[in-house]
Each structure stands twice: as C-alpha cells, then as structure tokens.
Design a protein around this motif. Structure first.
Motif, mmCIF file in Angstrom:
data_model
loop_
_atom_site.group_PDB
_atom_site.id
_atom_site.type_symbol
_atom_site.label_atom_id
_atom_site.label_comp_id
_atom_site.label_asym_id
_atom_site.label_seq_id
_atom_site.Cartn_x
_atom_site.Cartn_y
_atom_site.Cartn_z
ATOM 1 N N GLY A 120 82.132 -41.739 56.274
ATOM 2 C CA GLY A 120 81.639 -40.362 56.235
ATOM 3 C C GLY A 120 81.233 -39.865 54.858
ATOM 4 O O GLY A 120 81.120 -38.661 54.650
ATOM 5 N N TRP A 121 81.000 -40.774 53.919
ATOM 6 C CA TRP A 121 80.554 -40.333 52.606
ATOM 7 C C TRP A 121 79.068 -39.987 52.696
ATOM 8 O O TRP A 121 78.269 -40.749 53.222
ATOM 9 C CB TRP A 121 80.743 -41.429 51.551
ATOM 10 C CG TRP A 121 82.161 -41.754 51.232
ATOM 11 C CD1 TRP A 121 83.156 -42.035 52.115
ATOM 12 C CD2 TRP A 121 82.752 -41.833 49.925
ATOM 13 N NE1 TRP A 121 84.334 -42.296 51.439
ATOM 14 C CE2 TRP A 121 84.106 -42.181 50.099
ATOM 15 C CE3 TRP A 121 82.257 -41.657 48.629
ATOM 16 C CZ2 TRP A 121 84.974 -42.355 49.021
ATOM 17 C CZ3 TRP A 121 83.124 -41.838 47.557
ATOM 18 C CH2 TRP A 121 84.474 -42.174 47.763
ATOM 19 N N SER A 122 78.709 -38.832 52.157
ATOM 20 C CA SER A 122 77.292 -38.487 52.089
ATOM 21 C C SER A 122 77.034 -37.758 50.783
ATOM 22 O O SER A 122 77.977 -37.364 50.086
ATOM 23 C CB SER A 122 76.885 -37.637 53.287
ATOM 24 O OG SER A 122 77.574 -36.408 53.252
ATOM 25 N N THR A 123 75.771 -37.598 50.454
ATOM 26 C CA THR A 123 75.420 -36.983 49.175
ATOM 27 C C THR A 123 74.496 -35.794 49.382
ATOM 28 O O THR A 123 73.946 -35.584 50.466
ATOM 29 C CB THR A 123 74.712 -38.001 48.257
ATOM 30 O OG1 THR A 123 73.589 -38.550 48.966
ATOM 31 C CG2 THR A 123 75.637 -39.137 47.858
ATOM 32 N N SER A 124 74.361 -35.032 48.317
ATOM 33 C CA SER A 124 73.426 -33.922 48.293
ATOM 34 C C SER A 124 72.643 -34.088 46.987
ATOM 35 O O SER A 124 73.220 -33.964 45.911
ATOM 36 C CB SER A 124 74.207 -32.608 48.301
ATOM 37 O OG SER A 124 73.315 -31.529 48.312
ATOM 38 N N ASN A 125 71.371 -34.406 47.106
ATOM 39 C CA ASN A 125 70.562 -34.708 45.924
ATOM 40 C C ASN A 125 71.252 -35.737 45.019
ATOM 41 O O ASN A 125 71.352 -35.552 43.812
ATOM 42 C CB ASN A 125 70.245 -33.421 45.156
ATOM 43 C CG ASN A 125 68.848 -33.472 44.578
ATOM 44 O OD1 ASN A 125 68.117 -34.453 44.749
ATOM 45 N ND2 ASN A 125 68.471 -32.430 43.865
ATOM 46 N N ARG A 126 71.753 -36.779 45.621
ATOM 47 C CA ARG A 126 72.408 -37.934 44.981
ATOM 48 C C ARG A 126 73.838 -37.686 44.480
ATOM 49 O O ARG A 126 74.514 -38.612 44.059
ATOM 50 C CB ARG A 126 71.562 -38.496 43.824
ATOM 51 C CG ARG A 126 70.230 -39.045 44.290
ATOM 52 C CD ARG A 126 69.656 -40.068 43.320
ATOM 53 N NE ARG A 126 68.355 -40.496 43.816
ATOM 54 C CZ ARG A 126 67.190 -39.973 43.435
ATOM 55 N NH1 ARG A 126 67.167 -39.045 42.502
ATOM 56 N NH2 ARG A 126 66.067 -40.403 43.952
ATOM 57 N N ASN A 127 74.295 -36.430 44.501
ATOM 58 C CA ASN A 127 75.680 -36.169 44.110
ATOM 59 C C ASN A 127 76.557 -36.171 45.354
ATOM 60 O O ASN A 127 76.127 -35.714 46.411
ATOM 61 C CB ASN A 127 75.786 -34.815 43.411
ATOM 62 C CG ASN A 127 74.984 -34.787 42.133
ATOM 63 O OD1 ASN A 127 75.057 -35.702 41.325
ATOM 64 N ND2 ASN A 127 74.182 -33.738 41.968
ATOM 65 N N ILE A 128 77.764 -36.667 45.199
ATOM 66 C CA ILE A 128 78.654 -36.749 46.357
ATOM 67 C C ILE A 128 78.866 -35.365 46.962
ATOM 68 O O ILE A 128 79.220 -34.420 46.256
ATOM 69 C CB ILE A 128 79.996 -37.390 45.956
ATOM 70 C CG1 ILE A 128 79.778 -38.885 45.693
ATOM 71 C CG2 ILE A 128 81.047 -37.186 47.052
ATOM 72 C CD1 ILE A 128 81.004 -39.628 45.223
#
Lengths: 336, 336
Positions: free
Chosen positions: B163-171
């Motif tokens: 379930g790891w996801s990013t927002s504009n490449r930041n965790i």
C-alpha cells in the motif's frame, strides 16, 4: 461459517467502475498436481489467452502487446516490439480480479510443516511458513508473467503483503483499498492462496477460495468463474462410471442448496466428491460451499473446465442472461 | 526534501522489540549491473551468510537450517533435512529489515517506458509499469530465497502490495503495520525499490533509498547499513587516481554535512561522484543526501563494501561504540 470480518478495515473501497468478474485459476488446472512445482504451461497459456479475450477490448492493430519484458530461462531472444505501443489509443480492459490456487506449489511445503495448524514458535513451522511463501510467490510471478505476455496489465498482490490476516482461520483483517486502487488504475490484481499471520494460531493458510468469497462480498463483481480441471461439479467423483454433471445448483436463503438441472430421480443431494489427499485447503466440497455463499449474495458462480470453449463463454459474460444447452459446466445461483 | 508524509497512515506501529538494523543491499552489489537481470551469485551468497551471522543467534547444532524448499533450475537434489529442525529450541533472530535496490533488474524496463515520469494513460507507461514490477519482484524472490537458504526467516514484501504510494514522487501513504507485524512474528521483511501509484503523476518509481529513510524515520532502528560495490564514499569517482575514501561525515542540524575524517587540506566539500547513466534513481549523491537525513535522526549510517570483513563488522553492530582505524568504510553521523 462466520468469517468474523467485523473488524475488517474496508473503509476506502471506492471503485470508479464495478468489477465485472473474479476468476479463480484452480491449482489443478494450471499446475501438474503430482509434480513438485511444475506449471501446466499449455493450460496456463490457453487460460491467459482466454482471459485477454474476455477482458480486453481489441487492440487497433490486433496485435498482442506483451508486458513481460523480463528474461526467460533458456530464451535468447529478449527483443520487444516497443514501437507497437504507439499504435494504441488505450489498453482499456474491463475490471477483473484473478485469484489462483497453489496446486503443486506451496502444498508440499505447507503440509510438511503443518503451517495451517499454526505454532510459529516451532522452528519447523516458521521455516515452513517461509518456504510456503517462497513457493506460492514463485507461482504467482509465473502467472503474472503469463498474463502480461498476453497483454493483460497484471499485478501480483500477495494477501500477506496486502495485510490480510486471520483469527482462528477466519479472515480478521484485510485492506481492500490497495486492491481497489490497482483496479481503478487499470490493472488486474493477481492474488493467491497464501500463508498468513493468525492472531490466535500464530499463522495459517488462507485458501484462494476463501479470498474469492471475501472479495466477492466486498467488491460485488457481476459474476465469478472457477476454472478447474473437470467440466464442473458432478454427483460423484468425475472419473466414476455414470458420474453426472450437475448443470445448475440453486442456493436458498438459508444457505442450503439443491440441484435444479438435470432433474434426476433418486439423485443424492449429498454430492460425493473427490478430495486429493495433499490438498490442505479442501477439495470440491469446500468449493461448492464457498460458491454457494457467493451465490447467496446474488452473484452467479460458474464452475467450468479451464481452457475450453465453455470457460471462454463463462468468462466473457455470455451466459449471464441465458445458458444454452450445449454449454458444459455448473452454474450456482441464488434462488430468490 | 519534504516527503509529505503527513497523510501517512502509521496508526498501529507497536513493535515488541526495537529494530536493530536496516540493511540496504545495493543493486550494484548484488547484481551484475551491465548484464540484464543477472544476479551476482557470489556476492549475494556472501552477503546472505554475513546477514545470518549478524542477526541470528547460533543454532545449537551449528547447522544452517535452510528455509527455501523450492526447486531450483538445474538442481536435481531437492531433499531437505527436516529432522534438523527438531534440534532447535528457537530460531530467534534480532529484528532486521532488508531493502534492496534493482541493479540490472527493473531499470531497463523502467527507463524504456519512463515509468518514473508517470502517465499511466499511455499504453507504453502502463506496460512498463507491469514489466518493471515483474522484473523487481523476480529479483526480490531470488533474494528472499538466498536469505532463506541461509536460514534467515525472510519474507518478501513489495511496497506496491503493502500500500505504499506517492504524491508527486514523495511518499504519501504507507501502512507500516504489516511490516511491524511481520517483524514481531520473527520474520525479516525484504522490501525493494518498486513501481508505485502516484496520486499526481499516476505512477512513479520509489527507490530503495527513499524507502529506507521512511522506515528509519518511523521504526527508529539502532543503525543503518548501505552495502555497495565500493569501499564507501570517496571525494571523487572511486576509480580516479588519488580518490580518497571519506571515513567519517558529520551531519549538522541544518542538514549540511562535512567530512570529519580524513582531515585533508583543500578538500572539496562538494564530493564528486559517479552516477551510472542507466540508474534512474540516482547514484552516490542521492545516497549521501538520504544517509544524511537518516543520520539527522540520530541513527548512525554505514556505507560499506558488500561481502567484506568491513561490512560484517558494520552489520553486526561492532562499530557502534568505537570505530577502529583498520575499518574501511564511511560512517555518517549526526553532530549534536
């Protein structure tokens, strides 16, 4: 059976499109059940091609756009036709989830160490847990690759990693938001029977059939297809003389089920089934019970032989309104 | 760099024992970087043996109890000494997490399709996402097997599935409770750089180094070890004549860092480094920045050559109080 999922964390299941179908690739259909960790390559290839046909809109060029760009043992040519992707406007596929069993992967390791009984403090159980996960994830990778090779945007998702756990073998916790996000992003999650942590026993085996029931309950697919190695459910072990294929089973509100078609006199309601001795997660009897619980949700369940015209018709949704007489398989439906 | 993890869901991190060490197996150390999907078998075996020595209390019999019971290509003998497990009172290991890079796995697929730039609506990016995950999970499986063969209870855990996801490449989102539960059950999670969903870009690549920083921040290990293919951090590309190994780097509160040892006149604070052209996740410069951010948390970071006596000393914790002069590597520490 109560799966005790009151504590299940399913707070954020927001699917932008409903799931069309959940397909179970039975271990017996895609592996050689009596040969340790051996895939039935022919069946897997055929099943993958049928899945593509069932879920993907035809590509403009008609070409299959392979998504497995990894080396294969024994293959020297690893060139990929990247140019083909430019032709494509989109690779839309209707939302499917694939769940596979273990077959000749995992069962040996699990039964040798009794992982399903729990007891992680025992070195053999702990080692067996590790060994089982290695074996089932090895199979998962091969299935993901076979599907990707057919142009299906498949993503391997292990229940253990996705946070699935049990309490005395009943599902206690799952986070379906990861599965939902993958689907909404246009991917096809490929899950599998897995060794998981159990908060009473320490650990156990979570079967693919139980996973499917849980997914069906919470994600409400239009229909569910179980691919197996026989035509469907019979009234006795299928290899016995006079075994009769049960074409339609009706499930009532109380969970009991009865055979609607064929209408045979003196047919024993208690269907005899064959359960392979090394199948730690149960055989056809478990399958019917699980299927009946899915049908009770108003979701039609087809049990059908993998890689046949019958399985293609079931997966493509052709049977939803009307089941022609020449279709061979078992449909399990809720009797309203 | 702000990892924007304000929305990170880390509600249930209750570790019964603190993490001793997070080890990064650098892609360059465990794969042959210029040969597509080729593992450096010798290095991986040596690294696995050193990891076992660092984390596992000696077994009563002194024997290695292998936990990989799967078939290997080309191996005919698949017999396992299950009896050995009876000798064992326990298989206790101190809590470690292993994170590996991709090396010659994944980079080809990711760079060919620009997965790190996002844009899942483009067929090539979507296919590349699938192909990248296949390649990195293939490597993950091999590393889990190598560790299990050495008796380490390793469990593969893909950031995507966890379930790891990013927002504009930041965790943006992680659920560390699955990692914590695996550790508390006595397993060694083996994570890896992965293709993940990004809620701005659609998708991107999450590097192993960023994963380690996030894990360090939230799970507070005693120390972190980066295993690489050179002795440590140099003042210029290591193969250049007169390249000097930086033995100790101090990180200040403001995040700036300086070389404490050796104390060379005229040494350029701006360390020149070599970045391989196909390394989509950055090279030594990124590593120092990530390491500095970990050190700022008060956690010592060792950058050391894999498979040497120096790496064993770093992983076993021998250097925590005193670093002898004959140790070759780079330690990065917070200057209080």
């Amino acid at each position: 059976m109560d799966d005790g999922n009151k504590s299940t964390q399913n707070t954020s299941i927001n699917l932008s499109r409903p799931i069309r179908c959940i397909v179970k690739l039975g271990g017996a259909a895609i592996t050689c059940k009596n040969e340790l960790e051996t895939i039935n390559e022919g069946n897997l290839k055929e099943v993958s091609a049928q899945l593509r046909e069932s879920m993907i809109m035809e590509s403009s060029s008609g070409k299959v756009l392979g998504m497995d760009w990894s080396k294969r043992t024994g293959e020297t040519d690893n060139s990929f036709a990247f140019d083909c992707f430019d032709d494509q406007q989109s690779l839309d596929s209707s939302p499917f989830i694939v769940v596979h069993g273990a077959g000749s992967f995992g069962h040996f390791q699990a039964s040798k160490s009794s992982v399903h009984k729990g007891g992680l403090a025992q070195p053999l159980v702990k080692a067996g847990f590790v060994a089982t996960r290695i074996s089932v994830t090895k199979l998962n990778l091969e299935i993901v690759r076979a599907l990707a090779k057919e142009g299906i945007p498949s993503i391997g998702m292990s229940p253990f990693s996705c946070g699935w756990s049990t309490s005395n073998r009943n599902i206690a916790s799952t986070d379906l938001s990861v599965v939902a996000k993958a689907i909404d992003s246009g991917f096809v999650p490929v899950m599998h029977g897995d060794a998981v942590l159990d908060n009473i026993l320490g650990c156990t085996i979570l079967s693919g059939d139980v996973i499917i029931r849980h997914l069906a309950e919470h994600l409400k697919p239009e229909y569910v297809v179980f691919l197996t190695d026989v035509l469907g459910v019979y009234d006795r072990p299928p290899l016995e003389p006079n075994a009769v294929l049960l074409k339609e089973i009706a499930v009532r509100e109380d969970g009991n089920w009865s055979v609607v078609k064929p209408t045979l006199e003196n047919m024993n309601k208690q269907v005899e089934t064959s359960v392979a001795a090394h199948d730690t997660t149960g055989g056809m009897q478990t399958k019917i019970s699980e299927a009946a619980m899915i049908a009770k949700l108003g979701i039609d369940v087809y049990i059908v032989k993998a890689g046949t015209s019958h399985s293609l018709r079931a997966m493509s949704g052709e049977l939803r309104d009307y089941i022609p007489d020449d279709w061979l398989g078992t449909v399990i439906r809720f009797l309203r």
